[in-house]
Scaffold this motif. Structure first.
Motif, mmCIF file in Angstrom:
data_model
loop_
_atom_site.group_PDB
_atom_site.id
_atom_site.type_symbol
_atom_site.label_atom_id
_atom_site.label_comp_id
_atom_site.label_asym_id
_atom_site.label_seq_id
_atom_site.Cartn_x
_atom_site.Cartn_y
_atom_site.Cartn_z
ATOM 1 N N ASN A 1 0.530 -1.124 0.191
ATOM 2 C CA ASN A 1 -0.077 -0.260 0.118
ATOM 3 C C ASN A 1 0.759 1.126 0.281
ATOM 4 O OD1 ASN A 1 -2.193 -1.741 0.052
ATOM 5 N ND2 ASN A 1 -2.698 -0.808 2.114
ATOM 6 N N PRO A 2 1.340 1.607 0.586
ATOM 7 C CA PRO A 2 2.534 2.669 0.649
ATOM 8 C C PRO A 2 3.070 3.142 -0.673
ATOM 9 C CG PRO A 2 3.349 1.315 3.120
ATOM 10 C CD PRO A 2 2.503 0.689 2.082
ATOM 11 N N GLU A 3 4.071 1.761 -1.515
ATOM 12 C CA GLU A 3 4.647 1.625 -2.279
ATOM 13 C C GLU A 3 3.523 1.984 -3.762
ATOM 14 O OE1 GLU A 3 8.224 -1.715 -2.069
ATOM 15 O OE2 GLU A 3 6.021 -2.573 -2.633
ATOM 16 N N ILE A 4 2.286 1.877 -3.616
ATOM 17 C CA ILE A 4 1.219 1.530 -4.349
ATOM 18 C C ILE A 4 1.167 3.684 -4.215
ATOM 19 C CG2 ILE A 4 -0.918 1.684 -5.004
ATOM 20 C CD1 ILE A 4 -0.761 -1.212 -4.490
ATOM 21 N N ALA A 5 0.771 3.887 -2.881
ATOM 22 C CA ALA A 5 1.290 5.330 -2.442
ATOM 23 C C ALA A 5 2.176 6.280 -3.242
ATOM 24 C CB ALA A 5 0.383 5.295 -0.984
ATOM 25 N N GLY A 6 2.637 5.835 -3.261
ATOM 26 C CA GLY A 6 4.069 6.922 -3.460
ATOM 27 C C GLY A 6 3.862 6.443 -5.295
ATOM 28 N N LYS A 7 3.681 5.737 -6.611
ATOM 29 C CA LYS A 7 3.464 5.531 -7.288
ATOM 30 C C LYS A 7 2.075 6.103 -8.329
ATOM 31 C CE LYS A 7 6.392 1.508 -8.339
ATOM 32 N NZ LYS A 7 6.754 1.685 -9.946
ATOM 33 N N LEU A 8 1.165 6.373 -7.447
ATOM 34 C CA LEU A 8 0.509 7.025 -7.541
ATOM 35 C C LEU A 8 0.018 8.170 -7.258
ATOM 36 C CD1 LEU A 8 -2.440 3.772 -7.812
ATOM 37 C CD2 LEU A 8 -0.994 4.606 -9.807
ATOM 38 N N PHE A 9 0.737 9.185 -6.429
ATOM 39 C CA PHE A 9 0.936 10.409 -5.256
ATOM 40 C C PHE A 9 -0.700 10.403 -5.657
ATOM 41 C CE2 PHE A 9 2.841 10.805 -9.712
ATOM 42 C CZ PHE A 9 4.185 10.732 -8.960
ATOM 43 N N LEU A 10 -0.630 9.486 -4.103
ATOM 44 C CA LEU A 10 -2.104 8.946 -3.438
ATOM 45 C C LEU A 10 -1.577 8.984 -1.496
ATOM 46 C CD1 LEU A 10 -4.220 6.676 -5.299
ATOM 47 C CD2 LEU A 10 -4.512 9.191 -5.400
ATOM 48 N N SER A 11 -2.293 9.382 -0.672
ATOM 49 C CA SER A 11 -2.303 9.137 0.369
ATOM 50 C C SER A 11 -2.780 7.893 0.863
ATOM 51 C CB SER A 11 -2.905 10.010 1.040
ATOM 52 O OG SER A 11 -5.044 9.130 1.493
ATOM 53 N N PRO A 12 -1.675 7.489 1.682
ATOM 54 C CA PRO A 12 -1.628 5.778 2.314
ATOM 55 C C PRO A 12 -3.112 5.332 2.736
ATOM 56 C CG PRO A 12 0.034 6.411 3.272
ATOM 57 C CD PRO A 12 -0.566 7.531 2.136
ATOM 58 N N ASN A 13 -4.127 6.115 2.819
ATOM 59 C CA ASN A 13 -5.764 5.963 3.518
ATOM 60 C C ASN A 13 -6.361 6.065 1.972
ATOM 61 O OD1 ASN A 13 -5.060 5.436 6.025
ATOM 62 N ND2 ASN A 13 -5.626 7.845 6.868
ATOM 63 N N THR A 14 -5.674 6.610 1.598
ATOM 64 C CA THR A 14 -6.817 6.435 0.150
ATOM 65 C C THR A 14 -6.630 5.431 -0.550
ATOM 66 O OG1 THR A 14 -6.575 8.914 -0.528
ATOM 67 C CG2 THR A 14 -7.298 7.744 -2.376
#
Length: 209
Positions: free
Chosen positions: A166-179
């Motif tokens: 999840n944190p890696e996805i957040a970084g790649k998609l420029f989203l917050s971890p909660n999103t």
């Protein structure tokens, strides 16, 4: 005398890990043990095994996601996937992830040795217990499903299947971890699955990614 094949065992059950080490240690050079997918990647970088015997149901990073990452970084490495389930969907997902062999736990050690030998030679091995079910599954008509995933959910699902956290996805998609966490929960609900491994199976089988 030719050097022994270098083998890495990835298994989170200590007893199974011990049993595999004892069973395979006579014929192969068991260079190390890992308990999850991240450990498998780290030890592969350090120890450079030729074949990895990988449990599919690992904590933190499962065998399917770990295999995808390993195959991207080490395309020549061979992966023998181990499972306790006789699921055609799971086998299809494992092979789609890049695994070279798929073997059922608890069978005679000879079958695992055959799987390792086939993988080492560049062939694909599918345990006879599951082969017929996989063939039937692939040849049976599949209903067209519309899971009503949004484009953002498809973006997240693709990265889930590729093994990103999840944190890696957040970084790649420029989203917050909660999103991302919310998207993952929505994806699991829409696919009617319980975890990320099952989501990967459904996604690969239905061409969602």
């Amino acid at each position: 005398m030719a050097p022994k094949l270098r083998l890495l065992i990835v298994e989170d059950d200590p007893m199974m890990q011990l049993g595999l080490g004892q069973a395979l240690g006579e014929q192969f050079a068991v260079v190390g043990y890992a308990e999850d997918g991240y450990g498998a990647i780290d030890l592969t970088r350090q120890l450079q095994p030729q074949v990895i015997v990988m449990d599919i149901g690992l904590p933190r990073l499962d065998g399917i996601a770990a295999t995808q990452r390993l195959k991207r970084e080490f395309p020549d490495i061979r992966v023998v996937m181990l499972t306790s389930h006789q699921s055609a969907l799971e086998a299809v997902a494992a092979l789609s992830s890049g695994a070279d062999a798929y073997c059922i736990k608890g069978e005679r050690i000879e079958r695992l040795l055959m799987a390792i030998a086939a993988a080492q030679e560049g062939a694909t091995y599918l345990d006879p217990q599951i082969a017929r079910h996989v063939i039937q599954h692939l040849h049976s008509p599949q209903p067209t499903m519309d899971y009503h995933l949004s484009q953002r959910e498809l973006d997240v699902l693709k990265l889930m299947v590729e093994g990103y956290s999840n944190p890696e996805i957040a970084g790649k998609l420029f989203l917050s971890p909660n999103t991302v966490k919310t998207h993952v929960r929505g994806i699991l609900n829409k696919l009617a699955v319980d975890d990320r491994v099952q989501a990967a199976v459904v996604a690969l089988r239905n061409g969602l990614v």
